[in-house]
Design a protein around this motif. Structure first.
Motif, PDB file in Angstrom:
ATOM      1  N   TYR A 193      19.029  31.552  11.985  1.00 26.39           N
ATOM      2  CA  TYR A 193      18.190  32.684  11.744  1.00 26.39           C
ATOM      3  C   TYR A 193      17.175  32.490  12.745  1.00 26.39           C
ATOM      4  N   PHE A 194      16.747  31.334  13.102  1.00 31.90           N
ATOM      5  CA  PHE A 194      15.694  31.241  14.158  1.00 31.90           C
ATOM      6  C   PHE A 194      15.985  31.312  15.515  1.00 31.90           C
ATOM      7  N   SER A 195      17.322  30.844  16.032  1.00 35.04           N
ATOM      8  CA  SER A 195      17.688  30.905  17.325  1.00 35.04           C
ATOM      9  C   SER A 195      17.338  32.069  18.203  1.00 35.04           C
ATOM     10  N   PRO A 196      17.391  33.414  17.797  1.00 30.84           N
ATOM     11  CA  PRO A 196      17.017  34.711  18.368  1.00 30.84           C
ATOM     12  C   PRO A 196      15.341  34.635  18.472  1.00 30.84           C
ATOM     13  N   ARG A 197      14.829  34.053  17.560  1.00 30.61           N
ATOM     14  CA  ARG A 197      13.267  33.908  17.876  1.00 30.61           C
ATOM     15  C   ARG A 197      12.603  33.031  18.687  1.00 30.61           C
ATOM     16  N   LEU A 198      13.553  31.869  18.920  1.00 33.01           N
ATOM     17  CA  LEU A 198      13.192  30.983  19.969  1.00 33.01           C
ATOM     18  C   LEU A 198      13.725  31.037  21.369  1.00 33.01           C
ATOM     19  N   PHE A 199      15.075  31.588  21.414  1.00 26.96           N
ATOM     20  CA  PHE A 199      15.663  31.665  22.785  1.00 26.96           C
ATOM     21  C   PHE A 199      15.871  32.843  23.175  1.00 26.96           C
ATOM     22  N   GLU A 200      15.553  34.042  22.427  1.00 27.55           N
ATOM     23  CA  GLU A 200      15.764  35.326  23.059  1.00 27.55           C
ATOM     24  C   GLU A 200      14.258  36.056  23.092  1.00 27.55           C
ATOM     25  N   SER A 201      13.105  35.102  22.825  1.00 28.24           N
ATOM     26  CA  SER A 201      11.912  35.788  22.973  1.00 28.24           C
ATOM     27  C   SER A 201      11.245  35.690  24.081  1.00 28.24           C
ATOM     28  N   ASP A 202      10.822  36.586  24.871  1.00 25.76           N
ATOM     29  CA  ASP A 202      10.168  36.540  26.009  1.00 25.76           C
ATOM     30  C   ASP A 202       8.536  36.109  25.847  1.00 25.76           C
ATOM     31  N   LEU A 203       7.878  36.018  24.599  1.00 24.17           N
ATOM     32  CA  LEU A 203       6.777  35.549  24.355  1.00 24.17           C
ATOM     33  C   LEU A 203       7.031  33.984  24.587  1.00 24.17           C
ATOM     34  N   VAL A 204       8.033  33.536  23.901  1.00 16.33           N
ATOM     35  CA  VAL A 204       8.170  32.011  23.751  1.00 16.33           C
ATOM     36  C   VAL A 204       8.566  31.468  25.139  1.00 16.33           C
ATOM     37  N   LYS A 205       9.333  32.237  25.984  1.00 20.50           N
ATOM     38  CA  LYS A 205       9.406  31.759  27.270  1.00 20.50           C
ATOM     39  C   LYS A 205       7.965  31.670  28.114  1.00 20.50           C
ATOM     40  N   ARG A 206       7.303  32.675  28.106  1.00 25.03           N
ATOM     41  CA  ARG A 206       5.994  32.656  28.860  1.00 25.03           C
ATOM     42  C   ARG A 206       5.253  31.411  28.334  1.00 25.03           C
ATOM     43  N   VAL A 207       5.196  31.288  26.983  1.00 26.20           N
ATOM     44  CA  VAL A 207       4.346  30.112  26.498  1.00 26.20           C
ATOM     45  C   VAL A 207       4.816  28.711  27.136  1.00 26.20           C
ATOM     46  N   VAL A 208       6.238  28.654  27.259  1.00 21.58           N
ATOM     47  CA  VAL A 208       6.709  27.469  27.651  1.00 21.58           C
ATOM     48  C   VAL A 208       6.476  27.381  29.205  1.00 21.58           C
ATOM     49  N   GLY A 209       6.681  28.451  29.850  1.00 20.80           N
ATOM     50  CA  GLY A 209       6.326  28.412  31.363  1.00 20.80           C
ATOM     51  C   GLY A 209       4.784  27.887  31.738  1.00 20.80           C
ATOM     52  N   LEU A 210       3.586  28.526  30.656  1.00 22.66           N
ATOM     53  CA  LEU A 210       2.362  28.178  31.160  1.00 22.66           C
ATOM     54  C   LEU A 210       2.327  26.874  30.700  1.00 22.66           C
ATOM     55  N   VAL A 211       2.875  26.122  29.711  1.00 25.36           N
ATOM     56  CA  VAL A 211       2.737  24.935  29.376  1.00 25.36           C
ATOM     57  C   VAL A 211       3.379  23.790  30.469  1.00 25.36           C
ATOM     58  N   GLN A 212       4.380  24.269  30.942  1.00 24.22           N
ATOM     59  CA  GLN A 212       5.035  23.346  32.021  1.00 24.22           C
ATOM     60  C   GLN A 212       4.181  23.388  33.631  1.00 24.22           C
ATOM     61  N   ARG A 213       3.406  24.609  33.385  1.00 25.67           N
ATOM     62  CA  ARG A 213       2.739  24.648  34.630  1.00 25.67           C
ATOM     63  C   ARG A 213       1.321  24.066  34.817  1.00 25.67           C
ATOM     64  N   PHE A 214       0.693  24.075  33.642  1.00 25.36           N
ATOM     65  CA  PHE A 214      -0.779  23.926  33.376  1.00 25.36           C
ATOM     66  C   PHE A 214      -1.128  22.519  32.882  1.00 25.36           C
ATOM     67  N   ILE A 215       0.104  22.260  31.997  1.00 26.77           N
ATOM     68  CA  ILE A 215      -0.465  20.929  31.201  1.00 26.77           C
ATOM     69  C   ILE A 215       0.522  19.718  31.989  1.00 26.77           C
ATOM     70  N   PRO A 216      -0.452  18.734  32.416  1.00 27.28           N
ATOM     71  CA  PRO A 216       0.340  17.771  33.213  1.00 27.28           C
ATOM     72  C   PRO A 216       0.982  16.664  32.530  1.00 27.28           C
TER      73      PRO A 216
END
Length: 472
Positions: free
Chosen positions: A449-472
């Motif tokens: 049920y949650f897989s498409p919400r986590l793994f197919e969401s552009d918003l989730v991917k953008r948030v993860v990308g920002l965290v990886q970029r700006f949080i040391p």
């Protein structure tokens, strides 16, 4: 004529009646229990218990002849059908003390071994005793329904009540009825060496989700069971000691024995309900949500109430009315959280809405998630990969679950808990299941049920990308 006054009179010592009697008496009420036949009712003596015992015998025989996949040589099982029936009766005997007259008398219940019938709105006569009760509970259960098929009275036939006394293995068992009882007994007998033909007037396992029923029926046919659907029995003949069933569409089936398993009828015929002003329906006694009849003093629970006919439902009804009778508290029965299972191999289980009913009720709000057994490591290790789970979800909350597969009857318990407590899919997903277990199927369904919400969401991917970029 002897007269007794009591707080609660229970008519019928099956699952529901015994639960009421035990609970009420141990909480201080004066209870009289009537049973004119066997303590334990249909479940112990003719239904759930003996059928599961015979299924176990069939499973043992099947395991001997299908062991090669595990590195163990297949052998032809030496089936002693009479000994299998001894096993069945041994299981009944082991459970009997739990439902015995002596045990309930130990609780303080006055047990009268007579059938009862109403003589007024608050009086029941049982033999030479008249019981006046403040509250009366009808828990008389149900009996096998024998349809008025032409010629059925000219042949010997079995029902779930008489099957357990059969000592000689049927050479070719004909079963009229493709519901749970018919299909369970079909598989048990084919595994014990009988040829089996099931004759069903509509669709076999027709009350279950068609996608799930298909999984089970394919396996039953693969084991050698002939399943004739849309085959409404029209006439039965006895020719040279064999039974022939002819259907409306011209087909005919001949076998050595006949089992009738087309359903159940509520046991109301001898109660003289009119004397108490108790109304009935086509399926049983008319009750409201509190399980009260048209006579406010009288409750009806279990099969006789004409709803879902399962032992666990009768026990559930008992809890509902005890709350009302003993404590005067409002209490209503519901069905949305009631599970049921068919103990074929693979098993079939359901709780809440099927996919079709959920679509009808919730429309576009419905999400259906699936997880197949073939992706469960324990199922792979056990060679039990045939099956799937399907969960119907609306706004993050399950409204139904269907399971076809190994241990489906066990797996459905979790979803019954979820529906009973209005839990969310996130709460199921938060559960940690031990690895490797079949129970992981349930958690993986929540994950689906949650897989498409986590793994197919552009918003989730953008948030993860920002965290990886700006949080040391």
């Amino acid at each position: 004529m002897k007269r007794i006054k009591t707080d609660i009179l229970v008519i019928g010592a099956g699952s529901g009646g015994l639960s009421v009697a035990a609970g009420a008496s141990q909480m201080g009420a004066k209870v009289v229990l009537l049973e004119g036949h066997k303590m334990g009712g249909d479940c112990l003596n003719y239904g759930c218990v003996p059928s599961k015992a015979l299924i176990a015998s069939g499973k043992a025989a099947f395991g001997q002849s299908h062991a090669a996949a595990y590195g163990v040589a297949d052998v032809a099982p030496q089936v002693d059908y009479a000994a299998a029936k001894d096993h069945v009766h041994g299981v009944i005997a082991q459970i009997e003390p739990v439902d015995s007259q002596e045990r309930f008398e130990g609780f303080g219940v006055e047990v009268i071994r007579e059938f009862g019938h109403f003589i007024s709105d608050k009086e029941v006569q049982a033999g030479d005793t008249i019981i006046t009760a403040r509250r009366i509970v009808i828990a008389t259960g149900s009996s096998p329904l024998v349809p008025p098929i032409e010629g059925i009275d000219t042949v010997p036939y079995l029902t779930n009540e008489s099957l357990w006394e059969l000592r000689e293995r049927p050479e070719h068992l004909l079963i009229i009825g493709g519901g749970p009882i018919g299909m369970e007994m079909a598989q048990a007998h084919v595994r014990l060496g009988s040829k089996v033909t099931v004759i069903e007037g509509a669709k076999a396992l027709g009350k279950d989700d068609p996608e799930m029923a298909k999984v089970v029926l394919e396996n039953l046919r693969a084991e050698g069971i002939e399943i004739a659907e849309e085959a409404k029995a029209e006439r039965i003949e006895n020719v040279d000691g064999l039974v022939t069933v002819r259907t409306e569409d011209g087909r005919s089936f001949t076998g050595s024995h006949l089992l009738v398993a087309v359903g159940r009828k509520s046991n109301v015929g001898n109660l003289k309900l009119d004397a108490a002003g108790i109304e009935t329906t086509r399926t049983g006694i008319k009750v409201d949500a509190a399980m009260k009849t048209s006579n406010r003093r009288v409750y009806a629970i279990g099969d006789v109430a004409g709803g879902l006919q399962f032992t666990h439902v009768a026990g559930y009804h008992a809890g509902v009315i005890i709350r009302s009778m003993l404590f005067g508290l409002p209490s209503k029965a519901k069905t949305s959280h009631i599970p049921w299972a068919t103990y074929t191999d693979p098993e079939l289980a359901q709780v809440g809405l099927t996919e079709a009913l959920a679509k009808e009720e919730h429309g576009s709000k419905l999400e259906v998630v699936r997880f197949h057994y073939e992706h469960n490591d324990r199922a792979i290790a056990e060679r039990k990969t045939r099956g799937l789970i399907k969960v119907m979800v609306v706004k993050g909350r399950p409204v139904g679950a269907s399971i076809a597969g190994y241990q489906a009857g066990e797996l459905i318990n979790l979803w019954a808990l979820v529906l009973a407590n209005n839990l969310k899919m996130s709460q199921v997903a938060a559960m940690v299941a031990p690895y490797p277990t079949i129970g992981e199927v349930n958690k993986r369904a929540a994950g689906a049920y949650f897989s498409p919400r986590l793994f197919e969401s552009d918003l989730v991917k953008r948030v993860v990308g920002l965290v990886q970029r700006f949080i040391p």
